[in-house]
Design a protein around this motif. Structure first.
Motif, short mmCIF file in Angstrom:
data_model
loop_
_atom_site.label_atom_id
_atom_site.label_comp_id
_atom_site.label_asym_id
_atom_site.label_seq_id
_atom_site.Cartn_x
_atom_site.Cartn_y
_atom_site.Cartn_z
N PRO A 42 43.41 18.10 -27.35
CA PRO A 42 42.40 17.22 -27.79
C PRO A 42 41.10 17.92 -28.42
O PRO A 42 40.37 17.30 -29.13
N ARG A 43 41.05 19.17 -28.06
CA ARG A 43 39.96 19.74 -28.77
C ARG A 43 40.25 20.26 -30.13
O ARG A 43 39.40 20.08 -31.07
N TRP A 44 41.74 20.56 -30.25
CA TRP A 44 42.17 20.82 -31.59
C TRP A 44 42.15 19.49 -32.34
O TRP A 44 41.89 19.61 -33.82
N ARG A 45 42.42 18.31 -32.01
CA ARG A 45 42.31 17.01 -32.94
C ARG A 45 41.01 16.86 -33.34
O ARG A 45 40.75 16.53 -34.12
N LEU A 46 39.64 17.21 -32.30
CA LEU A 46 38.66 16.65 -32.66
C LEU A 46 38.29 17.69 -33.65
O LEU A 46 37.32 17.32 -34.46
N GLN A 47 38.78 18.95 -33.79
CA GLN A 47 38.35 19.96 -34.77
C GLN A 47 39.20 19.87 -35.87
O GLN A 47 38.98 20.64 -36.96
N GLN A 48 40.02 18.99 -35.78
CA GLN A 48 40.85 18.67 -37.13
C GLN A 48 41.90 19.81 -37.46
O GLN A 48 42.02 20.27 -38.57
N VAL A 49 42.28 20.71 -36.48
CA VAL A 49 43.14 21.48 -36.56
C VAL A 49 44.49 21.03 -36.47
O VAL A 49 44.87 20.32 -35.73
N ASP A 50 45.14 21.17 -37.58
CA ASP A 50 46.69 20.96 -37.75
C ASP A 50 47.65 21.54 -37.11
O ASP A 50 48.45 22.35 -37.79
#
Ligand code: TNX
Length: 531
Positions: free
Chosen positions: A513-521
Motif C-alpha cells: 500500500p505504501r508503494w502504491r501511494l508512492q506510485q512505485v511500479d
C-alpha cells in the motif's frame, strides 16, 4: 510513475506549515490499537520491546522537537515534517527541545543505548509521544524511516487522509549489521536523469541504504562531464549512445553535485565509478589517441562486453586517467572512487597488473579510497582497496587471499543481488545470464557465508547493482528493484538471528500500500502475500 517534482512538494508543505498557531485540542475518542507492531519494519530492527499501553496518536497539536544546537538534527526534523504533513494535514512545527505538555516527536542526539553506534538509533513510543535518540544525524534519519513504517500506510498519501495516526507503543533498539548497504545504478547503457536518480534515492533511503554507486562510463556511453576531455560527453554521451542508441545523455558537474547533495540529505554517500581498463569503448571511439593504433573504433550500441581496452603502454592513457580521477575526486565528497576493473578480457594479465599498479596510486593521490570489481584482487592491491564481488560461485581464491590480507569486500553476487536479472522466464525486462532471481532467492543467502574464506570480518557490506541494458524509464528501474531491493537492504542491516523468510515476506507484503501511494511500479511476486 513520475512523482510530483520535489519543488512542488516543498511549496505545498511550506504552505501548510505557514500558520504556526496551533489548533485547539480536538475531541478525540480513545484511539483503536494499531494493527501494526513495532517489528513490522523493513529492515527488521535488532530489538523490539512492545508496550501495549504506549500507543501514541499523532494529532493536530503534535510538534517535532530537535536536539538543541544541532542544524543536522533540525534538518532531519524538517524532513520528517515534510514527510508527515501531506497525509496528516497537521502543521507539525519543528521547534527546539522544551518541556511541554504537547504531544511530540523528539529527535535527540546522545542518550541512546550504547549499542546503537554511529548509524543506529533508539526509538521510544509512549502515549505522550515518540522519542528518537541517536549519536549522529544519520542515526536520527534512520529512526525517522522506521517511524514512517510504524504509521499507517496512508501516511504516504500525497493528500490529506482521514485516519487515526497511531504508532504502536514500546522501544526499538536498532543498528546495522554492516556499515555499507549499497545500491548501484548504471547510467551508461541507458542514461537516467537527475529526477530519476533522485526519485530512486528517495526510495532507497526508506530502507536504510547508505551508499549509491553510480556506474558512469562503459562501452555504450560516457555520462559525466570531464572538462579536460570535453568530447567524452558531447560525443561519448551524445545522440545515438546507449544500448540500441536509445540512451543518450550525461550529468554535468552541476547535475552530479545536485545528485550528491540530494543523496547526502538522506544520509547516502555517492560512489562514482569510472570503469577501466575495459568497458571503455565510449571514450576510445570519441578520442582516437586513446587507442594503441591511433584509430577510433566505431561507437557501440550492442550489449557485448570484454572487447575494449585502454592502451596500457601509452603514457597518454595515464594522463587521461589522471585527469578523469582528479576531476571526479574534486566533485565527490565521499571517501570512495570506483575504478571498475571487471571483464578486462581484451587486456593481458600482465597489462592489467601494470595498469592497476599505475592507477591505484592516482586514486590515493586525489584523496580517495579505491573500489574495484573483484578482478582487481588479482593484482594484490593495498589493503585499503575494497573488492566488490559479483561472481556467481562460492569460491574465489584471489578474493579469499585478499580477505586474509585485510582487504574489505562488498558482496554483490550476480545470482543473488543483481537487480537486472529477470525474476522468472516471463519477466519483460532484464537479463538472465547469472540466474532468475525471485524475491526469495534475493533474500535467502548470507553475505558472510557466500564465498569460502570471506567471513563476517572481511565484509564491509552488501550492494544491489542495477545494470540498465534493458531499462529505460524510472518505472523500469522500480519494477526490477522492488521488491528485491528491500531484501538486500535487510541482509545488510538486520541480524542473522532475525533472518526469516516467512516474517520477511509478510512484512514485504505490507509495504505494497505504501508503494502504491508512492506510485512505485513494483513486481507483484507470487511469493509474497500482498496487502
Ligand atoms: C556483467 S557485473 C557486467 C556488466 C553487465 C552486467 C549485466 C560486471 C562487473 N560486469 O558489464 O552490465 O553483467 O548483468
Amino acid at each position: 510513475m513520475r512523482r510530483r517534482p520535489t519543488l512542488t512538494r516543498l511549496l505545498a508543505t511550506a504552505a501548510l506549515a505557514l500558520p504556526i498557531a496551533l489548533p485547539a485540542t480536538p475531541a478525540v475518542a480513545a484511539p483503536p490499537a494499531p494493527t501494526r507492531q513495532l517489528s513490522d519494519v523493513i529492515p527488521a530492527p535488532v530489538e523490539t520491546r512492545p508496550d501495549a499501553r504506549g500507543t501514541f496518536t499523532l494529532d493536530p497539536r503534535t510538534v517535532i522537537r530537535t536536539a538543541p544546537g544541532s542544524t543536522d538534527a533540525w534538518r532531519v526534523g524538517h524532513q520528517l515534517a515534510d514527510t508527515l504533513r501531506p497525509a496528516t494535514g497537521y502543521p507539525l512545527p519543528v521547534l527546539p527541545v522544551h518541556a511541554t505538555p504537547l504531544p511530540e516527536i523528539a529527535l535527540l542526539l546522545g542518550g541512546a543505548d550504547a549499542r546503537v553506534g554511529q548509524q543506529g538509533y533508539q526509538l521510544d513510543v509512549t502515549h505522550r509521544g515518540v522519542t528518537i535518540r541517536a549519536n549522529t544525524a544519520a542515526g536520527l534519519f534512520a529512526g525517522t524511516q522506521t517511524l514512517r513504517q510504524l504509521l499507517p500506510a496512508t501516511i504516504e498519501a500525497a493528500h490529506r487522509q482521514r485516519t487515526t495516526w497511531t504508532v504502536p507503543g514500546g522501544r526499538i533498539i536498532d543498528h546495522p549489521r554492516f556499515a555499507y548497504r549499497g545500491a548501484m545504478l548504471d547510467l551508461a547503457r541507458h542514461f537516467h536523469t537527475v529526477d530519476e536518480i533522485t526519485a530512486y534515492i528517495d526510495l532507497l533511503s526508506q530502507y536504510k541504504i547508505n551508499y549509491l554507486h553510480l556506474h558512469l562510463t562503459d562501452d555504450q556511453g560516457w555520462r559525466i562531464q570531464i572538462d579536460s576531455w570535453p568530447k567524452l560527453t558531447t560525443v561519448g554521451g551524445g545522440p545515438g549512445t546507449g544500448v540500441d542508441g536509445a540512451g543518450p545523455g550525461y550529468l554535468t558537474k552541476a547535475d552530479y553535485r545536485a545528485v550528491v547533495a540530494h543523496a547526502a540529505a538522506r544520509h547516502i554517500t555517492v560512489i562514482p565509478e569510472i570503469d577501466m581498463p575495459g568497458h571503455t569503448n565510449a571514450a576510445q571511439s570519441t578520442y582516437a589517441e586513446l587507442n594503441c593504433d591511433g584509430v577510433a573504433p566505431p561507437p557501440r550500441t550492442d550489449m557485448a562486453v570484454g572487447y575494449s581496452s585502454l592502451c596500457i603502454e601509452d603514457e597518454l592513457t595515464y594522463r587521461f586517467v589522471e585527469d578523469v580521477i582528479r576531476e571526479i575526486a574534486a566533485i565527490t565528497p565521499g571517501p570512495f572512487l570506483h575504478i571498475g576493473g571487471d571483464e578486462a578480457h581484451a587486456t593481458t594479465d600482465e597489462d592489467y597488473r601494470t595498469f592497476m599498479q599505475r592507477v591505484l596510486p592516482l586514486v590515493a593521490k586525489y584523496g580517495k579510497r579505491a573500489f574495484g570489481w573483484n578482478e582487481i584482487m588479482q593484482v594484490d592491491p593495498p589493503t585499503d582497496v575494497v573488492a566488490q564481488y559479483w561472481g556467481t560461485g562460492t569460491t574465489n581464491a584471489d578474493l579469499a587471499e585478499a580477505a586474509a590480507r585485510g582487504n574489505k569486500v562488498v558482496m554483490s553476487p550476480a545470482n543473488k543481488a543483481y537487480l537486472d536479472m529477470k525474476y522468472d522466464p516471463t519477466t519483460r525486462l532484464g537479463l538472465s545470464w547469472a540466474a532468475y532471481i525471485e524475491v526469495r532467492d534475493a533474500y535467502d543467502w548470507n553475505p558472510a557465508q557466500r564465498v569460502t574464506g570471506v567471513g563476517e570480518q572481511a565484509i564491509l557490506g552488501v550492494e544491489a547493482p542495477l545494470w540498465s541494458e534493458t531499462l529505460r524509464t524510472l518505472d523500469d528501474i522500480e519494477y526490477m528493484a522492488f521488491p528485491r531491493l528491500p531484501a538486500i537492504a535487510e541482509l545488510g542491516w538486520s541480524t542473522t538471528t532475525s533472518h526469516d523468510w516467512e516474517s520477511f515476506r509478510t512484512r514485504l507484503g505490507a509495504q505494497a500500500p505504501r508503494w502504491r501511494l508512492q506510485q512505485v511500479d513494483f513486481y507483484p511476486s507470487p511469493q509474497v502475500p500482498w496487502t
